[in-house]
Design a protein around this motif. Structure first.
Motif, PDB file in Angstrom:
ATOM      1  N   SER A  36       0.834  -1.208   0.000  1.00 37.29           N
ATOM      2  CA  SER A  36       0.000   0.000   0.000  1.00 37.29           C
ATOM      3  C   SER A  36       0.866   1.254   0.000  1.00 37.29           C
ATOM      4  O   SER A  36       0.554   2.234  -0.689  1.00 37.29           O
ATOM      5  CB  SER A  36      -0.933   0.005   1.211  1.00 37.29           C
ATOM      6  OG  SER A  36      -1.880  -1.018   1.108  1.00 37.29           O
ATOM      7  N   TRP A  37       1.932   1.239   0.768  1.00 38.21           N
ATOM      8  CA  TRP A  37       2.870   2.364   0.806  1.00 38.21           C
ATOM      9  C   TRP A  37       3.394   2.635  -0.605  1.00 38.21           C
ATOM     10  O   TRP A  37       3.437   3.774  -1.059  1.00 38.21           O
ATOM     11  CB  TRP A  37       4.014   2.023   1.757  1.00 38.21           C
ATOM     12  CG  TRP A  37       4.947   3.149   2.085  1.00 38.21           C
ATOM     13  CD1 TRP A  37       5.821   3.767   1.234  1.00 38.21           C
ATOM     14  CD2 TRP A  37       5.119   3.770   3.356  1.00 38.21           C
ATOM     15  NE1 TRP A  37       6.536   4.720   1.898  1.00 38.21           N
ATOM     16  CE2 TRP A  37       6.131   4.755   3.206  1.00 38.21           C
ATOM     17  CE3 TRP A  37       4.552   3.584   4.605  1.00 38.21           C
ATOM     18  CZ2 TRP A  37       6.552   5.542   4.265  1.00 38.21           C
ATOM     19  CZ3 TRP A  37       4.983   4.374   5.649  1.00 38.21           C
ATOM     20  CH2 TRP A  37       5.955   5.341   5.473  1.00 38.21           C
ATOM     21  N   ARG A  38       3.785   1.559  -1.301  1.00 36.05           N
ATOM     22  CA  ARG A  38       4.315   1.705  -2.660  1.00 36.05           C
ATOM     23  C   ARG A  38       3.234   2.171  -3.642  1.00 36.05           C
ATOM     24  O   ARG A  38       3.518   2.949  -4.548  1.00 36.05           O
ATOM     25  CB  ARG A  38       4.945   0.400  -3.123  1.00 36.05           C
ATOM     26  CG  ARG A  38       6.244   0.093  -2.344  1.00 36.05           C
ATOM     27  CD  ARG A  38       6.862  -1.205  -2.797  1.00 36.05           C
ATOM     28  NE  ARG A  38       7.066  -1.253  -4.236  1.00 36.05           N
ATOM     29  CZ  ARG A  38       8.207  -0.968  -4.855  1.00 36.05           C
ATOM     30  NH1 ARG A  38       9.255  -0.612  -4.160  1.00 36.05           N
ATOM     31  NH2 ARG A  38       8.291  -1.063  -6.171  1.00 36.05           N
ATOM     32  N   PHE A  40       0.692   4.109  -2.899  1.00 35.11           N
ATOM     33  CA  PHE A  40       0.539   5.539  -2.643  1.00 35.11           C
ATOM     34  C   PHE A  40       1.692   6.312  -3.290  1.00 35.11           C
ATOM     35  O   PHE A  40       1.465   7.363  -3.902  1.00 35.11           O
ATOM     36  CB  PHE A  40       0.497   5.808  -1.131  1.00 35.11           C
ATOM     37  CG  PHE A  40      -0.883   5.724  -0.529  1.00 35.11           C
ATOM     38  CD1 PHE A  40      -1.460   6.829   0.080  1.00 35.11           C
ATOM     39  CD2 PHE A  40      -1.614   4.558  -0.558  1.00 35.11           C
ATOM     40  CE1 PHE A  40      -2.723   6.769   0.646  1.00 35.11           C
ATOM     41  CE2 PHE A  40      -2.869   4.473  -0.006  1.00 35.11           C
ATOM     42  CZ  PHE A  40      -3.435   5.582   0.601  1.00 35.11           C
ATOM     43  N   ASN A  41       2.914   5.809  -3.156  1.00 40.07           N
ATOM     44  CA  ASN A  41       4.058   6.488  -3.769  1.00 40.07           C
ATOM     45  C   ASN A  41       3.922   6.548  -5.282  1.00 40.07           C
ATOM     46  O   ASN A  41       4.234   7.569  -5.897  1.00 40.07           O
ATOM     47  CB  ASN A  41       5.369   5.794  -3.386  1.00 40.07           C
ATOM     48  CG  ASN A  41       5.802   6.113  -1.976  1.00 40.07           C
ATOM     49  OD1 ASN A  41       5.409   7.122  -1.403  1.00 40.07           O
ATOM     50  ND2 ASN A  41       6.606   5.248  -1.402  1.00 40.07           N
ATOM     51  N   GLY A  47       3.824   7.791   1.189  1.00 40.58           N
ATOM     52  CA  GLY A  47       3.396   6.462   1.600  1.00 40.58           C
ATOM     53  C   GLY A  47       2.836   6.391   3.004  1.00 40.58           C
ATOM     54  O   GLY A  47       1.968   5.578   3.291  1.00 40.58           O
ATOM     55  N   CYS A  50      -1.017   5.979   3.950  1.00 37.23           N
ATOM     56  CA  CYS A  50      -1.767   4.720   3.946  1.00 37.23           C
ATOM     57  C   CYS A  50      -1.890   4.123   5.345  1.00 37.23           C
ATOM     58  O   CYS A  50      -2.725   3.252   5.582  1.00 37.23           O
ATOM     59  CB  CYS A  50      -1.153   3.705   2.992  1.00 37.23           C
ATOM     60  SG  CYS A  50       0.346   2.922   3.591  1.00 37.23           S
ATOM     61  N   GLY A 133       1.568  -3.055  -6.031  1.00 36.11           N
ATOM     62  CA  GLY A 133       2.608  -2.267  -5.367  1.00 36.11           C
ATOM     63  C   GLY A 133       4.017  -2.603  -5.810  1.00 36.11           C
ATOM     64  O   GLY A 133       4.842  -1.717  -6.013  1.00 36.11           O
TER      65      GLY A 133
END
Length: 149
Positions: A36-38, A40-41, A47, A50, A133
């Motif tokens: 999820s962080w990736r 968002f990035n 990131g 999230c 991601g």
């Protein structure tokens, strides 16, 4: 009370299986958070957003669909909780499920994926979030509209 070695062994086995399941669940959770962080990035958002439950969802709706649908989902969730146990609460829950599938479709389209990928996101979210991601998918904009970065 009499000591039963078979019962003790069975309880140890059940505890071991439970511990193993919890450990696997924790690993999957961490991998999904990293994916999820990736995601968002890739969408141009920091990131860390999230990690904040409601705000992260709001941001995700903003970059792949629209924020009005976030507020509709939020209101339906509240109504579902308030009216739980009767027909209206069940209807709200059904509407949430349908709108969430539509959200996943918009998420997939925002990264250039189609209906097959959406079905994967619905049925196997951890796997398909990691594909999104960690894979080569590129963010195209809300609902898959391309634009230059």
């Amino acid at each position: 009370m009499q000591y039963d070695p078979q019962a003790t062994a069975l309880m140890g086995l059940v505890a071991g299986i439970g511990l193993m399941g919890a450990l696997i669940g924790l690993v999957v959770l961490v991998l999904c958070l990293i994916a999820s962080w990736r995601i968002f990035n890739k969408a141009g958002e920091p990131g860390w957003k999230c990690l904040i439950p409601l705000y992260g969802s709001y941001v995700e709706y903003r970059f792949c669909w629209n924020t009005t649908m976030f507020w509709v989902m939020f209101a339906l969730s509240a109504a579902s909780g308030i009216f739980a146990g009767n027909g209206f609460g069940s209807l709200c829950s059904l509407a949430i499920a349908v709108l969430y599938c539509m959200f996943l479709y918009h998420l997939a389209k925002s990264f250039g994926k189609g209906i097959g990928f959406t079905i994967g996101l619905v049925l196997f979210p951890p796997i398909f979030l990691m594909i999104l991601g960690f894979g080569e998918a590129r963010y195209l904009g809300p609902v898959g509209n391309t634009f230059d970065l």
